[in-house]
Design a protein around this motif. Structure first.
Motif, short mmCIF file in Angstrom:
data_model
loop_
_atom_site.label_atom_id
_atom_site.label_comp_id
_atom_site.label_asym_id
_atom_site.label_seq_id
_atom_site.Cartn_x
_atom_site.Cartn_y
_atom_site.Cartn_z
N ARG A 86 8.50 -16.77 9.41
CA ARG A 86 6.84 -15.23 8.86
C ARG A 86 6.05 -15.67 7.97
N THR A 104 2.41 -17.17 6.66
CA THR A 104 1.22 -18.23 6.80
C THR A 104 0.90 -18.93 6.48
N ALA A 155 -8.74 -6.70 8.10
CA ALA A 155 -7.40 -7.31 8.32
C ALA A 155 -8.51 -8.73 9.88
N GLY A 177 -4.38 -11.05 15.48
CA GLY A 177 -3.36 -10.61 14.74
C GLY A 177 -3.23 -12.00 13.51
N THR A 178 -2.11 -12.16 12.87
CA THR A 178 -1.99 -13.47 11.81
C THR A 178 -0.28 -13.86 12.35
N PRO A 207 9.24 -5.27 6.24
CA PRO A 207 8.64 -4.68 7.66
C PRO A 207 7.65 -3.65 7.06
N TYR A 267 5.30 -11.74 3.95
CA TYR A 267 5.85 -9.56 3.25
C TYR A 267 7.10 -10.31 3.23
N PRO A 286 -0.20 -9.91 2.86
CA PRO A 286 0.95 -10.07 2.05
C PRO A 286 1.40 -9.47 0.99
N ARG A 327 0.78 -5.73 7.01
CA ARG A 327 0.48 -6.97 7.83
C ARG A 327 -0.91 -7.63 6.87
N TYR A 328 -1.87 -6.68 7.18
CA TYR A 328 -3.22 -6.92 6.70
C TYR A 328 -2.73 -7.20 4.42
#
Length: 173
Positions: free
Chosen positions: A116, A118, A2, A85-86, A139, A136, A146, A143-144
């Protein structure tokens, strides 16, 4: 992993944020003169992003005449500066009044942070704003990693920005 992805996002070249080389459809080919020909400075704007007391960070910008009035606008990808985080991005369009020293103001929101996603590869070309959006599908997706990728395009038409999403690519992990 990440941390590497976050660092890579911060080291984007400025080439993607180059100004538009051609005017928007219907725009005059003659450049605007004087102070109004300068694109708004995104560092001077106030963004409608609720960061719960944290500062905002402008991660990418692009400039160009989006509405054909002969004055360039600035498009800014903005997120909360969380430190880790991102955080998701919001994408805003800025304009600036002609008076000297006027503060840039947000005139449109192209992407809300609540989506949500990027934003990367932000650009303005021929009056069209483009950005690659990653996010994503659920859930449960780490999170690392997408798993949803889209190329979003916005064009000023009929007094507002209209969005078109292409290359939707959702994959399960």
């Amino acid at each position: 992993m990440a941390a590497v992805m976050a660092a890579a996002g911060l080291l984007q070249p400025d080439a993607a944020a180059s100004p538009s080389a051609a005017p928007a459809a219907g725009a005059s080919a003659a450049p605007a003169s004087g102070p109004q020909a300068t694109a708004p400075d995104p560092a001077r704007a106030t963004y409608p992003l609720d960061c719960k007391g944290l500062p905002t960070a402008v991660t990418a910008t692009a400039q160009g005449d989006l509405d054909g009035d002969g004055r360039p606008e600035t498009v800014a990808a903005v997120r909360c500066d969380a430190g880790s985080g991102t955080p998701p991005h919001a994408i805003y369009v800025l304009t600036q009044d002609k008076e000297p020293g006027a503060v840039p103001r947000v005139v449109a929101t192209l992407l809300e942070a609540g989506k949500r996603q990027t934003a990367t590869d932000l650009a303005v070309r021929d009056g069209v704003v483009t950005a690659r959006l990653v996010g994503y599908s659920s859930p449960q997706v780490p999170r690392y990693s997408p798993d949803v990728k889209q190329l979003a395009k916005w064009r000023w038409s009929g007094g507002k920005f209209r969005q078109e999403l292409t290359n939707s690519d959702a994959r399960s992990v």
